[in-house]
Write a protein that holds these residues in place. Structure first.
Motif, PDB file in Angstrom:
ATOM      1  N   SER A 160       0.861  -1.186   0.000  1.00  0.00           N
ATOM      2  CA  SER A 160       0.000   0.000   0.000  1.00  0.00           C
ATOM      3  C   SER A 160       0.899   1.238   0.000  1.00  0.00           C
ATOM      4  O   SER A 160       2.102   1.146   0.245  1.00  0.00           O
ATOM      5  N   GLY A 161       0.296   2.404  -0.265  1.00  0.00           N
ATOM      6  CA  GLY A 161       1.050   3.648  -0.327  1.00  0.00           C
ATOM      7  C   GLY A 161       1.855   3.910   0.943  1.00  0.00           C
ATOM      8  O   GLY A 161       3.031   4.247   0.899  1.00  0.00           O
ATOM      9  N   GLY A 162       1.222   3.720   2.075  1.00  0.00           N
ATOM     10  CA  GLY A 162       1.884   3.984   3.350  1.00  0.00           C
ATOM     11  C   GLY A 162       2.970   2.969   3.653  1.00  0.00           C
ATOM     12  O   GLY A 162       3.984   3.282   4.284  1.00  0.00           O
TER      13      GLY A 162
ATOM     14  N   LYS B  45      -8.037   0.242   1.626  1.00  0.00           N
ATOM     15  CA  LYS B  45      -8.783   1.363   1.054  1.00  0.00           C
ATOM     16  C   LYS B  45      -8.556   1.434  -0.455  1.00  0.00           C
ATOM     17  O   LYS B  45      -9.497   1.472  -1.240  1.00  0.00           O
ATOM     18  N   THR B  46      -7.288   1.447  -0.845  1.00  0.00           N
ATOM     19  CA  THR B  46      -6.980   1.558  -2.264  1.00  0.00           C
ATOM     20  C   THR B  46      -7.453   0.334  -3.032  1.00  0.00           C
ATOM     21  O   THR B  46      -8.127   0.461  -4.065  1.00  0.00           O
ATOM     22  N   VAL B  47      -7.144  -0.843  -2.530  1.00  0.00           N
ATOM     23  CA  VAL B  47      -7.517  -2.067  -3.254  1.00  0.00           C
ATOM     24  C   VAL B  47      -9.031  -2.155  -3.438  1.00  0.00           C
ATOM     25  O   VAL B  47      -9.513  -2.494  -4.527  1.00  0.00           O
ATOM     26  N   PHE B  94      -5.581   8.828  -8.610  1.00  0.00           N
ATOM     27  CA  PHE B  94      -4.748   7.826  -7.958  1.00  0.00           C
ATOM     28  C   PHE B  94      -3.928   8.401  -6.816  1.00  0.00           C
ATOM     29  O   PHE B  94      -3.530   9.561  -6.846  1.00  0.00           O
ATOM     30  N   GLN B  95      -3.637   7.528  -5.844  1.00  0.00           N
ATOM     31  CA  GLN B  95      -2.812   7.912  -4.704  1.00  0.00           C
ATOM     32  C   GLN B  95      -1.443   8.383  -5.188  1.00  0.00           C
ATOM     33  O   GLN B  95      -0.883   9.332  -4.692  1.00  0.00           O
ATOM     34  N   ASP B  96      -0.915   7.682  -6.182  1.00  0.00           N
ATOM     35  CA  ASP B  96       0.387   8.026  -6.714  1.00  0.00           C
ATOM     36  C   ASP B  96       0.186   8.647  -8.100  1.00  0.00           C
ATOM     37  O   ASP B  96      -0.153   7.950  -9.042  1.00  0.00           O
ATOM     38  N   ALA B 176     -11.507   9.333  -5.334  1.00  0.00           N
ATOM     39  CA  ALA B 176     -10.281  10.101  -5.120  1.00  0.00           C
ATOM     40  C   ALA B 176      -9.477   9.445  -4.005  1.00  0.00           C
ATOM     41  O   ALA B 176      -9.944   9.336  -2.881  1.00  0.00           O
ATOM     42  N   ASP B 177      -8.275   8.977  -4.336  1.00  0.00           N
ATOM     43  CA  ASP B 177      -7.437   8.270  -3.362  1.00  0.00           C
ATOM     44  C   ASP B 177      -6.351   9.202  -2.850  1.00  0.00           C
ATOM     45  O   ASP B 177      -5.376   9.470  -3.549  1.00  0.00           O
ATOM     46  N   GLU B 178      -6.513   9.716  -1.668  1.00  0.00           N
ATOM     47  CA  GLU B 178      -5.548  10.642  -1.058  1.00  0.00           C
ATOM     48  C   GLU B 178      -5.172  11.755  -2.038  1.00  0.00           C
ATOM     49  O   GLU B 178      -3.989  11.995  -2.274  1.00  0.00           O
TER      50      GLU B 178
HETATM   51 MG   LIG Z   1      -3.774   3.424  -0.365  1.00  0.00          MG
END
Ligand SMILES: [Mg+2]
Ligand SMILES: Nc1ncnc2c1ncn2[C@@H]1O[C@H](COP(=O)(O)OP(=O)(O)OP(=O)(O)O)[C@@H](O)[C@H]1O
Ligand SMILES: Nc1ncnc2c1ncn2[C@@H]1O[C@H](COP(=O)(O)OP(=O)(O)OP(=O)(O)O)[C@@H](O)[C@H]1O
Ligand code: SF4
Ligand code: SF4
Ligand SMILES: [Mg+2]
Lengths: 328, 319
Positions: A160-162, B45-47, B94-96, B176-178
């Motif tokens: 995950s990002g974190g 959350k993202t998945v 995306f988060q990234d 919207a992811d972060e």
């Molecule tokens: Mg995430």
């Protein structure tokens, strides 16, 4: 001289310019002055928080400080030694002592390597540890940043990002460096893991006397970790001082706006905090305004501000501000 | 009802075994509703939202359950159909940001292509629209910025370019992811306004993943809290912040560093780590870290109980 009264890092009128566009594009070649005339002294064992609007030059300054970018103007000193124009090979012995955690963790982690390898890499290059000792140290580092033992064998995309962000932190602290520049190191973490990392950084600092430069947009985190903060606007520092003091009583109109705009969870009836929202366009470093660079957006700008650029000056021991009419 | 997710399960086959990333997640989203999603890093959350978008590309992934968008089942829909929905009616930030941008084209070109892929307009019209969008997300010099490559932008500018891309088609559903992690508070406030405007003018529904509780309390109508692949609490914003029930939610809210007053020497973090998704505990996944856990917690998994405000916890159910 003891450690206490010798700066670990010092910049003198440091500047970084990029050129963009080509001779063939409509506007031709142009220069972005991303960092402009920054003089900052960092003492051993302290944490300097670097805050400011998106695009104001924090990451660029960070990369200059660890010499990942060449410096366009001014000087950079590490422990009193001028490293402004040292070559890559001359910098090699310093690499171990100067580390950086990048804002964008996925860009700095090789996607084809397992994360355990990625964390072991600096240890293999710079330490004399045996491979079993390295394995042990990697396990220890994973535990410190709150990753699980079964994460060692995974690839970055399986995180995950974190989790990726914490791999970056583990890598940076692996060699017990002297100075770590952390660019948004906890931005992808929930508040509890964030608290865990913030506490870890504080513990390491106490134990190993580390120095941090900490960049973040989350001002409550910056206040928590920083001993001093520097507020940047359009490439330059506009205010500097002890973190708690600056947060309690910001002297510069821009710092005041920045601090007042933080969204907080309202557990008490709202209306107790007054927000200052800066109006006007965010300026571009391609064509900075004349005089004080904030004047088109500053609520108290006067005639003088349009023509005369205020210098960063110390108005009280430890507190600096670049404004003609500071709140002091 | 614009989106209805039922008993979603996502697992990944890895060398070490099966990673159960999402372990039975259900939620609904109405038109014009903003749902905030918060939770532990790695909680899914993202998945879960990538699954909704049909964007899980890992060949080792297994997806089960049902995802209905405007009544239409998305699980098992051919990739081509999903692609048509994405970017047209459904958009994701995306988060990234680099997931959505390619390093080799200018951002102006990339956003214009996105617009042209779904709308039949000329290249120059698309470019005008790009400039407008970049101004809306607070780019200092929108016209000039169009000709920049992603690496020539700051982290927050890249993030805003991706937001501009997602908003370009006025999506009915925005995930919207972060989206504001790399943004300062002033620019962030502007983006939150844009999201509200999208909702007001197009009745769009928004799922907003963030760990910034301040943002959740400003923006979300309802909030969903995740832990170890499950929803542990959901409720209206007011219910969640003034009456948090699940021990994890309470601990999470207690970890926010204060902005005023004395600095604590250490921040209160939840002790211990989340469970390995390879070996989830028998009972409540939060059990090993829960300050109030008792016998029943070790044997069964608590279900999400309650009407609008619901928590998955035996203690709460008993009280
Ligand atoms: Mg995430
Ligand atoms: N391709 C994959 N293979 C194996 N495990 C994966 C894969 N992708 C995600 N995971 C795991 O699934 C879990 C959920 O990941 P997800 O990205 O949804 O977390 P998140 O809640 O978004 O966390 P963060 O807040 O840190 O971004 C994590 O523990 C992650 O390690
Ligand atoms: N390689 C580059 N070429 C041209 N311009 C650049 C380059 N890197 C950065 N810039 C510009 O320099 C300025 C400062 O960027 P920087 O990344 O340092 O900002 P930042 O303060 O870190 O912002 P953020 O909070 O959004 O990450 C921006 O205007 C950016 O567009
Ligand atoms: S110098 Fe003038 S314009 Fe600049 S911050 Fe101070 S009052 Fe505002
Ligand atoms: S079910 Fe038990 S262990 Fe889980 S959160 Fe509730 S009290 Fe704690
Ligand atoms: Mg940056």
């Amino acid at each position: 001289m003891t450690d206490k009264d010798r700066p670990i890092l010092e910049t003198r009128s440091l500047g970084k310019r990029f050129s963009i566009g080509t001779r063939f594009s409509a506007e031709g070649k142009r220069t972005v002055h991303a960092v402009d005339n920054v003089s900052l002294t960092v003492w051993r064992g302290e944490t300097v928080g670097l805050v400011g609007e998106s695009g104001c030059g924090k990451s660029t300054l960070a990369r200059c400080l660890v010499r990942l970018y060449d410096i366009s103007d001014g000087e950079l000193l590490f422990e009193g030694e001028d490293i402004t124009s040292k070559s890559l090979s001359e910098l090699r012995p310093l690499r171990r002592r100067l580390q950086m955690v990048f804002q964008d963790p996925s860009a700095s982690l090789n996607p084809r390597r397992r994360v355990g390898d990625l964390v072991a890499e600096p240890l293999r290059i710079h330490s004399k540890l045996s491979s079993s000792e390295i394995k042990k140290r990697v396990a220890e580092l994973f535990d410190l940043v709150g990753l699980l033992p079964d994460h060692v064998m995974r690839y970055p995309h399986e995180f995950s990002g974190g989790q990726r962000q914490r791999v970056g932190i583990a890598r940076a602290i692996a060699l017990n460096p002297d100075l770590v520049v952390l660019d948004e190191p906890v931005s992808a973490l929930d508040v509890s893991v964030q608290a865990q990392i913030v506490n870890l950084l504080a513990d390491l600092q106490e134990k190993l006397h580390l120095t941090y430069i900490f960049i973040a947009h989350d001002l409550s985190v910056v206040r928590q970790v920083s001993t001093r903060i520097a507020v940047m606007y359009l490439g330059s520092i506009v205010e500097e001082g002890p973190a708690e003091e600056v947060f309690a009583a910001p002297a510069h109109p821009y710092s005041q706006a920045l601090i007042s705009a933080v969204p907080v969870v309202e557990t008490t009836p709202s209306g107790t905090r007054k927000r200052i929202i800066l109006t006007g366009d965010v300026p571009s470093p391609l064509s900075p305004p004349s005089g004080c660079r904030i004047h088109p957006r500053c609520p108290i700008a006067a005639e003088r501000c349009r023509s005369e650029r205020p210098q960063l000056r110390e108005y009280r021991p430890g507190r600096k501000v670049a404004c003609h009419f500071p709140t002091v | 009802m614009i989106l209805s997710v039922r008993d979603l399960r996502v697992s990944f086959r890895t060398n070490d075994g099966l990673v159960r990333a999402i372990d039975g997640v259900s939620f609904d989203l109405e038109e014009s509703e903003i749902l905030g999603v918060v939770g532990e890093s790695g909680s899914g959350k993202t998945v879960s939202l990538l699954a909704v978008m049909g964007l899980i590309t890992d060949p080792n992934a297994d997806i089960e359950g049902s995802i209905r968008y405007k009544g239409r089942e998305l699980v098992g829909l051919p990739a081509r159909e999903l692609r048509r929905l994405r970017g047209n009616e459904i958009a994701m930030i995306f988060q990234d940001p680099m997931t959505a941008l390619t390093p080799v084209y200018t951002i102006g070109w990339q956003i214009a292509e996105q617009i042209r892929a779904h709308r039949n307009i000329s290249k120059s019209k698309a470019m005008d629209r790009v400039e407008e969008l970049l101004a809306e997300v607070n780019f200092p010099n929108p016209h000039e910025a169009m000709s920049r490559y992603p690496h020539q932008l700051s982290g927050g500018m890249r993030q805003r370019a991706v937001i501009a891309m997602a908003l370009s088609c006025n999506p009915a559903l925005l995930v919207a992811d972060e989206p504001t992690t790399a943004l300062d508070v002033t620019v962030q406030a502007g983006i939150l306004d844009l999201v509200r405007k999208l909702r007001a003018t197009h009745k769009s529904a928004v799922v907003f993943i963030t760990h910034d509780m301040g943002v959740v309390s400003e923006l979300a109508d309802r909030v969903m809290v995740m832990y170890a692949g499950r929803v542990v609490e959901r409720g209206s914003r007011a219910e969640l912040f003034s009456d948090p029930r699940h021990p994890y939610t309470r601990a999470l809210l207690g970890s926010i560093p204060p902005l005023t007053g004395e600095k604590p020497r250490r921040l209160p973090a939840i002790p211990g780590s989340p469970p390995s998704l390879l070996r989830l505990p028998q009972g409540c996944a939060f059990g090993p870290r829960c300050p109030v856990h008792y016998e029943p917690c070790a044997t069964g998994k608590p279900d999400l109980e309650g009407d609008t405000h619901a928590a998955a916890c035996f203690r709460v159910a008993q009280a």
